[in-house]
Structures are given as structure tokens and as C-alpha cells.
Enzyme design. Sequence first.
Site, PDB file in Angstrom:
ATOM      1  CB  CYS A  99      -5.016   7.019   9.806  1.00  0.00           C
ATOM      2  SG  CYS A  99      -5.685   5.534   9.074  1.00  0.00           S
ATOM      3  CG  ASP A 139       2.388   1.850   9.223  1.00  0.00           C
ATOM      4  OD1 ASP A 139       1.968   2.757   9.971  1.00  0.00           O
ATOM      5  OD2 ASP A 139       2.450   1.961   7.984  1.00  0.00           O
ATOM      6  NE  ARG A 161      -7.018   5.241   4.228  1.00  0.00           N
ATOM      7  CZ  ARG A 161      -6.015   5.412   5.096  1.00  0.00           C
ATOM      8  NH1 ARG A 161      -6.230   5.399   6.380  1.00  0.00           N
ATOM      9  NH2 ARG A 161      -4.782   5.587   4.652  1.00  0.00           N
ATOM     10  CE  LYS A 210      -2.580   2.796   3.326  1.00  0.00           C
ATOM     11  NZ  LYS A 210      -1.479   3.692   3.725  1.00  0.00           N
ATOM     12  CG  ASN A 211       2.625   2.618   3.565  1.00  0.00           C
ATOM     13  OD1 ASN A 211       1.485   3.079   3.482  1.00  0.00           O
ATOM     14  ND2 ASN A 211       3.134   2.200   4.697  1.00  0.00           N
ATOM     15  NE  ARG A 229      -0.194  10.705   9.838  1.00  0.00           N
ATOM     16  CZ  ARG A 229      -0.363   9.632   9.087  1.00  0.00           C
ATOM     17  NH1 ARG A 229       0.346   9.472   7.991  1.00  0.00           N
ATOM     18  NH2 ARG A 229      -1.227   8.713   9.392  1.00  0.00           N
TER      19      ARG A 229
END
Length: 421
Positions: free
Chosen positions: A118, A308, A400, A22-23, A123
Site C-alpha cells: 500500500c 492501522d 491482501r 497478517k503483520n 516509507r
Amino acid sequence: MKKIIINGNKPLNGEVTISGAKNSTVALIPASILADSVVTLEGIPNIQDVHSLIEILLEFNVKVEFEEEAGILTIDPSKMISIPMPNGKIKNLRASYYFMGAMLSKFGEGVIGLPGGCYLGPRPIDQHIKGFEALGATVRNELGAIYLRSPEEGLIGDRIYLDVVSIGATINTILASVKANGRTVIENAAKEPEIIDVCTLLNNMGAKIRGAGTDVIRIDGVEELKGCRHTVIPDRIEAGTYLTAAAAMGEEVLIKNVIVEHIEGLVAKMEEMGVDMEIGEDSILVHESSDLKMTHIKTLPYPGFATDLQQPLTPLLLKAQGDGTIIDTIYPKRVNHIPELRRMGAAIKIESDTIILNGPNELTGVEVTASDLRAGACLVIAGLMAKGQTTISGVENILRGYDGIVEKLTALGADIKMIEE
């Protein structure tokens, strides 16, 4: 509203294949618009973030085809137009901020809504802006949208020292600088595997990037980038999530499509705890593991223990004997899963940003809420371990980032289903 219902305490057996990262994917898709012909991405996970990015591309008049079953995404940016996107879809997705660097590079301008995703505490994007301004761009923030413009003569390569190690700022600065004039040097760059993946795509497109995966990245600007084919690396966070589920409830579970060195921090901790694993070339076989020992976790930038993975590992720690702590140095406020685990009967608490655990614990199924993506993964694993029925709300957060989580766990023997209310 979707909910996940788990009848827990069932043993897991079989094999699971890890999807594309995903990242990586959320950066590869914006990076693809820098080409002037078709980019084909393989191994793309079928997750909500990907569908959100596709909708954004369509608004930019990019031609997109997604073969969900095969995981093949075809992106044709040859007729792409630059339009301001101060809000709407672009705001709902944290990773949409990679369009800042990409739009600045491709069109010399862009208007991008400040990102969502999220909520894990503040951030800031100040390092992203620092990178753009070092290359000569003017950046202004108006009503929650970022307005970017490069000077008449285009962006000029420069030396940029990032004050904090940031994956997002590293990738965004790379995207902005691949077509800049001259050489850009990014110092104190993040070293995550996803950054190497993005640079591999860009180099295949014709960029000149050296040093990805180290803390100094050098980029010599090029005039044009062309389309290519690229396969996404496997998702190390998904791999870690299924590893912990297998260690918690597995009799014999084979996890396939894993790059083991990407999760060495997690594997080392699990071995320390006494988890019985056989490490293969691109797979890990987890045997039934009892008498686990508690350990201490401290999250750090890669190659340290990934932030994570602290939430997905927490339920496994609750099964272990002794006292342990978790300190998240990346997102100290990443603790929304703790009250939910307490409701399930866990002896766990937070004291000044340190999570303190006592084990072993017997968890009981209750109604819980997934406040963010990895908290959701934590609660799914806790639900698999718990006696009785666990009902998880906030499932959109899980979808997600996890491709087919219900199907994959069902295939392993879990009693899990998704319902719509």
C-alpha cells in the site's frame, strides 16, 4: 475486476472469530527459511499477501504446502537455493523486504527488489540498511533492487541504535543477526506484539533472542536453526476492525480469538466514546451502543493507538456527537479514505495533516474506491452504516489483509457480496 456491494443499515448479530495476524505472518514466513528442516505455521490467514509470499518461496525452490481451511502452512527450506529476485512478484509485496535480512543470514548474499504494498507516503528503508551495514554487510541499491553481501568471515554482532522506531527495521535486523558471530544489541527497537511473535518462532528454532517487546533486544548468534511448530497470534487490526463494525451496527456481536491487551489503545477510546462492551479473557462482547461521544485520536508506536486502526475507526467516529480530530504521527499522509467518506455525506476534512470530524453523520451509499488495505476496511464499515447501496472498487487491496471478510460479515447479518466484472 472485483467489487464489493453492500446494502447498508442492517443490524449485525452473532459471533466472529479473528484470524491469525497478517503483520506477523508476513514476517514469520521469511523467518522460516532460516531453518534447515520443516517449519509448520498454524493459524495462517488465507489472504493474498500469504499467497504472494508462497509464490516467492516456490521460486527459491522451497517446498510449501498450505491447507487453507485449517490455516496450516508447512515450509521445507532444506533444498532452498539463493537466486537474485530483483523484480517480479517480490516487488508487489511490501513485506517481501524481510527476505533481505533472511537471505543475508542464510546465504550471506541476496538481491531483492524494493518493496511495493500500500502506498501510504514515503516509507524509507534506510534503517534496515543501517542495521545490515552495522553487522558488516555491504549494501548497494541499483535500479530499484538492493544487493546485499556479507564479508568472508560472516556477519559480526554489533550495537545498533535505530534512529526511528520501525517494526520493519527491527525485524529485518533480528533476521540478519540470529546467525551472526557474537552478540547484537538493537536499541530503540519497536515493541509490537508481532515482533514478539517472530522472536518466539526464532527462539523455538534455536535462536537466542532476549528482550523482544522492550526497546532493547539482545541476540547471541547461533550456528544453526532447526524446524519447529508455531501458532500465529490473532490479528489485532482485524479484531479492531470488527469491534468498530460491531459498535457501529451491532445489536449483540461476540468477537472471539482476541488478545485484549494488544488493542488496549482502541478499547480505551471506544469506552471513552460510550461503546457498551464486555471484555472476556480472549473475547469481547459488543452490545448495541447509541449516544456515542466524539473523541480525539493520535496514532503512536505500540502500545499507543495503532496507525492501522485509525481508518477503520473513522466511520464509528462519524456516528458520534461533537467535534473530533485524528492525527496520524506514523503516516501523516494516510488520508485517502477521507474524500471517499465525503462522497458518502460525511462532515470530515483534512487541514495540514489533521483530520477534522463533525458528528453525528447520516451516510449514503455511493460508488467508492479502496486505495489501500485499511482504507478499504473503513469503507466497508461506512457501507454497513450507510443508507442505500455502496459499491467498493479496489477490492484487491482489502483481500491482501482480511481473511474471508465478506463471509464473516454475511454470517453477522450484513447484506454484502463480492462480484467480478
